[in-house]
Design a protein around this motif. Sequence first.
Motif, PDB file in Angstrom:
ATOM      1  N   GLU A 175       8.906  -5.460  -5.655  1.00 24.49           N
ATOM      2  CA  GLU A 175       8.433  -4.323  -4.873  1.00 24.49           C
ATOM      3  C   GLU A 175       7.190  -3.722  -5.531  1.00 24.49           C
ATOM      4  O   GLU A 175       7.151  -3.548  -6.752  1.00 24.49           O
ATOM      5  CB  GLU A 175       9.525  -3.249  -4.784  1.00 24.49           C
ATOM      6  CG  GLU A 175      10.685  -3.616  -3.871  1.00 24.49           C
ATOM      7  CD  GLU A 175      10.267  -3.632  -2.413  1.00 24.49           C
ATOM      8  OE1 GLU A 175       9.436  -2.800  -2.019  1.00 24.49           O
ATOM      9  OE2 GLU A 175      10.771  -4.500  -1.669  1.00 24.49           O
ATOM     10  N   PRO A 176       6.151  -3.443  -4.749  1.00 25.93           N
ATOM     11  CA  PRO A 176       4.965  -2.812  -5.337  1.00 25.93           C
ATOM     12  C   PRO A 176       5.284  -1.389  -5.772  1.00 25.93           C
ATOM     13  O   PRO A 176       6.217  -0.762  -5.264  1.00 25.93           O
ATOM     14  CB  PRO A 176       3.959  -2.821  -4.180  1.00 25.93           C
ATOM     15  CG  PRO A 176       4.802  -2.846  -2.943  1.00 25.93           C
ATOM     16  CD  PRO A 176       6.019  -3.643  -3.289  1.00 25.93           C
ATOM     17  N   GLN A 241     -13.952   2.960   5.304  1.00 23.41           N
ATOM     18  CA  GLN A 241     -13.522   3.925   6.311  1.00 23.41           C
ATOM     19  C   GLN A 241     -12.846   3.200   7.462  1.00 23.41           C
ATOM     20  O   GLN A 241     -13.366   2.231   8.000  1.00 23.41           O
ATOM     21  CB  GLN A 241     -14.729   4.714   6.841  1.00 23.41           C
ATOM     22  CG  GLN A 241     -14.332   5.763   7.884  1.00 23.41           C
ATOM     23  CD  GLN A 241     -15.562   6.437   8.495  1.00 23.41           C
ATOM     24  OE1 GLN A 241     -16.679   6.056   8.173  1.00 23.41           O
ATOM     25  NE2 GLN A 241     -15.336   7.402   9.362  1.00 23.41           N
ATOM     26  N   GLN A 242     -11.669   3.672   7.826  1.00 25.86           N
ATOM     27  CA  GLN A 242     -10.970   3.141   8.988  1.00 25.86           C
ATOM     28  C   GLN A 242      -9.918   4.158   9.407  1.00 25.86           C
ATOM     29  O   GLN A 242      -9.526   5.039   8.631  1.00 25.86           O
ATOM     30  CB  GLN A 242     -10.313   1.795   8.672  1.00 25.86           C
ATOM     31  CG  GLN A 242      -9.258   1.852   7.571  1.00 25.86           C
ATOM     32  CD  GLN A 242      -8.773   0.486   7.170  1.00 25.86           C
ATOM     33  OE1 GLN A 242      -9.556  -0.347   6.734  1.00 25.86           O
ATOM     34  NE2 GLN A 242      -7.489   0.224   7.331  1.00 25.86           N
ATOM     35  N   THR A 243      -9.463   4.029  10.640  1.00 24.52           N
ATOM     36  CA  THR A 243      -8.509   4.996  11.187  1.00 24.52           C
ATOM     37  C   THR A 243      -7.199   4.954  10.416  1.00 24.52           C
ATOM     38  O   THR A 243      -6.614   3.881  10.206  1.00 24.52           O
ATOM     39  CB  THR A 243      -8.242   4.697  12.671  1.00 24.52           C
ATOM     40  OG1 THR A 243      -9.478   4.726  13.382  1.00 24.52           O
ATOM     41  CG2 THR A 243      -7.289   5.714  13.268  1.00 24.52           C
ATOM     42  N   ASP A 244      -6.744   6.110   9.974  1.00 23.99           N
ATOM     43  CA  ASP A 244      -5.467   6.266   9.271  1.00 23.99           C
ATOM     44  C   ASP A 244      -5.352   5.354   8.041  1.00 23.99           C
ATOM     45  O   ASP A 244      -4.267   4.895   7.689  1.00 23.99           O
ATOM     46  CB  ASP A 244      -4.293   5.980  10.217  1.00 23.99           C
ATOM     47  CG  ASP A 244      -4.107   7.078  11.241  1.00 23.99           C
ATOM     48  OD1 ASP A 244      -4.601   8.196  11.007  1.00 23.99           O
ATOM     49  OD2 ASP A 244      -3.465   6.820  12.288  1.00 23.99           O
ATOM     50  N   ALA A 245      -6.477   5.118   7.369  1.00 19.50           N
ATOM     51  CA  ALA A 245      -6.428   4.270   6.168  1.00 19.50           C
ATOM     52  C   ALA A 245      -5.558   4.877   5.080  1.00 19.50           C
ATOM     53  O   ALA A 245      -4.995   4.153   4.248  1.00 19.50           O
ATOM     54  CB  ALA A 245      -7.842   4.044   5.641  1.00 19.50           C
ATOM     55  N   TRP A 246      -5.411   6.190   5.074  1.00 23.07           N
ATOM     56  CA  TRP A 246      -4.622   6.864   4.045  1.00 23.07           C
ATOM     57  C   TRP A 246      -3.143   6.494   4.089  1.00 23.07           C
ATOM     58  O   TRP A 246      -2.404   6.701   3.124  1.00 23.07           O
ATOM     59  CB  TRP A 246      -4.770   8.374   4.172  1.00 23.07           C
ATOM     60  CG  TRP A 246      -4.276   8.918   5.496  1.00 23.07           C
ATOM     61  CD1 TRP A 246      -4.982   9.051   6.639  1.00 23.07           C
ATOM     62  CD2 TRP A 246      -2.949   9.381   5.779  1.00 23.07           C
ATOM     63  NE1 TRP A 246      -4.204   9.564   7.648  1.00 23.07           N
ATOM     64  CE2 TRP A 246      -2.936   9.777   7.135  1.00 23.07           C
ATOM     65  CE3 TRP A 246      -1.775   9.495   5.038  1.00 23.07           C
ATOM     66  CZ2 TRP A 246      -1.794  10.277   7.767  1.00 23.07           C
ATOM     67  CZ3 TRP A 246      -0.637  10.003   5.655  1.00 23.07           C
ATOM     68  CH2 TRP A 246      -0.669  10.390   7.000  1.00 23.07           C
ATOM     69  N   ARG A 247      -2.710   5.914   5.216  1.00 21.10           N
ATOM     70  CA  ARG A 247      -1.297   5.536   5.333  1.00 21.10           C
ATOM     71  C   ARG A 247      -0.948   4.301   4.497  1.00 21.10           C
ATOM     72  O   ARG A 247       0.230   3.991   4.312  1.00 21.10           O
ATOM     73  CB  ARG A 247      -0.954   5.252   6.800  1.00 21.10           C
ATOM     74  CG  ARG A 247      -1.050   6.468   7.704  1.00 21.10           C
ATOM     75  CD  ARG A 247      -0.702   6.093   9.131  1.00 21.10           C
ATOM     76  NE  ARG A 247      -0.815   7.227  10.044  1.00 21.10           N
ATOM     77  CZ  ARG A 247       0.154   8.110  10.279  1.00 21.10           C
ATOM     78  NH1 ARG A 247       1.324   7.986   9.662  1.00 21.10           N
ATOM     79  NH2 ARG A 247      -0.027   9.112  11.120  1.00 21.10           N
ATOM     80  N   THR A 248      -1.945   3.587   4.006  1.00 16.84           N
ATOM     81  CA  THR A 248      -1.713   2.338   3.265  1.00 16.84           C
ATOM     82  C   THR A 248      -2.156   2.479   1.820  1.00 16.84           C
ATOM     83  O   THR A 248      -3.297   2.862   1.543  1.00 16.84           O
ATOM     84  CB  THR A 248      -2.487   1.176   3.913  1.00 16.84           C
ATOM     85  OG1 THR A 248      -2.095   1.054   5.288  1.00 16.84           O
ATOM     86  CG2 THR A 248      -2.206  -0.130   3.192  1.00 16.84           C
ATOM     87  N   GLY A 249      -1.248   2.166   0.889  1.00 16.67           N
ATOM     88  CA  GLY A 249      -1.602   2.147  -0.521  1.00 16.67           C
ATOM     89  C   GLY A 249      -2.248   0.826  -0.891  1.00 16.67           C
ATOM     90  O   GLY A 249      -1.867  -0.232  -0.399  1.00 16.67           O
ATOM     91  N   HIS A 250      -3.240   0.872  -1.775  1.00 14.84           N
ATOM     92  CA  HIS A 250      -3.944  -0.321  -2.232  1.00 14.84           C
ATOM     93  C   HIS A 250      -3.596  -0.566  -3.699  1.00 14.84           C
ATOM     94  O   HIS A 250      -3.713   0.335  -4.534  1.00 14.84           O
ATOM     95  CB  HIS A 250      -5.455  -0.143  -2.060  1.00 14.84           C
ATOM     96  CG  HIS A 250      -5.860   0.078  -0.625  1.00 14.84           C
ATOM     97  ND1 HIS A 250      -6.208  -0.946   0.215  1.00 14.84           N
ATOM     98  CD2 HIS A 250      -5.937   1.226   0.109  1.00 14.84           C
ATOM     99  CE1 HIS A 250      -6.508  -0.451   1.413  1.00 14.84           C
ATOM    100  NE2 HIS A 250      -6.345   0.863   1.368  1.00 14.84           N
ATOM    101  N   LEU A 251      -3.197  -1.813  -3.996  1.00 12.33           N
ATOM    102  CA  LEU A 251      -2.713  -2.161  -5.326  1.00 12.33           C
ATOM    103  C   LEU A 251      -3.763  -2.975  -6.073  1.00 12.33           C
ATOM    104  O   LEU A 251      -4.378  -3.876  -5.500  1.00 12.33           O
ATOM    105  CB  LEU A 251      -1.416  -2.965  -5.215  1.00 12.33           C
ATOM    106  CG  LEU A 251      -0.744  -3.401  -6.523  1.00 12.33           C
ATOM    107  CD1 LEU A 251      -0.266  -2.198  -7.308  1.00 12.33           C
ATOM    108  CD2 LEU A 251       0.419  -4.345  -6.214  1.00 12.33           C
ATOM    109  N   ALA A 252      -3.955  -2.678  -7.343  1.00  2.96           N
ATOM    110  CA  ALA A 252      -4.893  -3.431  -8.169  1.00  2.96           C
ATOM    111  C   ALA A 252      -4.265  -3.712  -9.527  1.00  2.96           C
ATOM    112  O   ALA A 252      -3.589  -2.848 -10.111  1.00  2.96           O
ATOM    113  CB  ALA A 252      -6.191  -2.661  -8.354  1.00  2.96           C
TER     114      ALA A 252
END
Length: 308
Positions: A175-176, A241-252
């Motif tokens: 799980e992330p 920039q994209q619609t509702d991008a804040w709903r997705t977490g980005h993992l690095a």
Amino acid sequence: MAKDWNRRVFLRSSVAGAGATVALGSGGAHTASATPGASADAPREGGLRIDRTTVEYAETLLGTEVEHPRLTWELTAPGRGARQSAYRVRVALTEKDLHEGRRLVWDSGRVESDRSVGIAYAGPALRPRTRYHWQVRVWDGDGRPSAWSAPRWWETTLPTDGWQGFWIGAAALPEPPGFDAASWIWSPGSTTGSAPVGPRWFRTATTLPAGSEVRRARLVATADDDFTLYVDGQQVLYQPQQTDAWRTGHLAEVTEQVRGASGGRIVVAAVATNRDNGSANPGGLLLRLIVETTSGDTVELVTGDGWR
């Protein structure tokens, strides 16, 4: 079922035209001796011919669980008025035994019947994972026998307790990391429904305990609306920039950047931009950094107090 089909066949072709005819009967049956005399068994010209056979309505059947497979055959004959008056089915474990008529698993004997569809196998219980070869011959209305049909086969499946394998596949992915203990941050004066439009810069740092060796470091982040993230001066994430991008977490994966941090001091910086999206226009940055050491300790850095 057999009577209905035979009625349709009768209306179509019970009186055979100059071409070939399928002869199917009403299903009456009487079993005669399984070993008729040699002269009675010799096929004679002008009688019925078996064009096609099926088992459970397939030419060959692989891995069946059916205990009494249904056998079917299709007939042709020259002239008019051809019909089947009897049949004989035999089953063996090898094609050679079938041809020779020896060591048969089942021999129906001569059965007085015009049935040719769905004749159930009536021999001994079928063994699992076994191939059975079978063929049929028929007699016409004048008692003339046909040649034996071409051999066909069916094969039984494994028994219920015969499956020794197990499911294989890639291991489930871990799980992330989530945003546990992290808080949304933005410039002073912002509310959950409104924030100043434009870019904002954020920066903070944390220091690993002396002597720590980094085993792994991961970072998860998101923003409303878009952001670029740096660790130790190197860009590690970018969210356009994209619609509702804040709903997705980005993992690095940032293990190498954290290991290269001077003196164990990890600097994290971000530029996030709040776009003009109408009357309700919140902005924010959310981030969590997780550093695992070889000693089993974990050091975390999250957005909240202390960022500037």
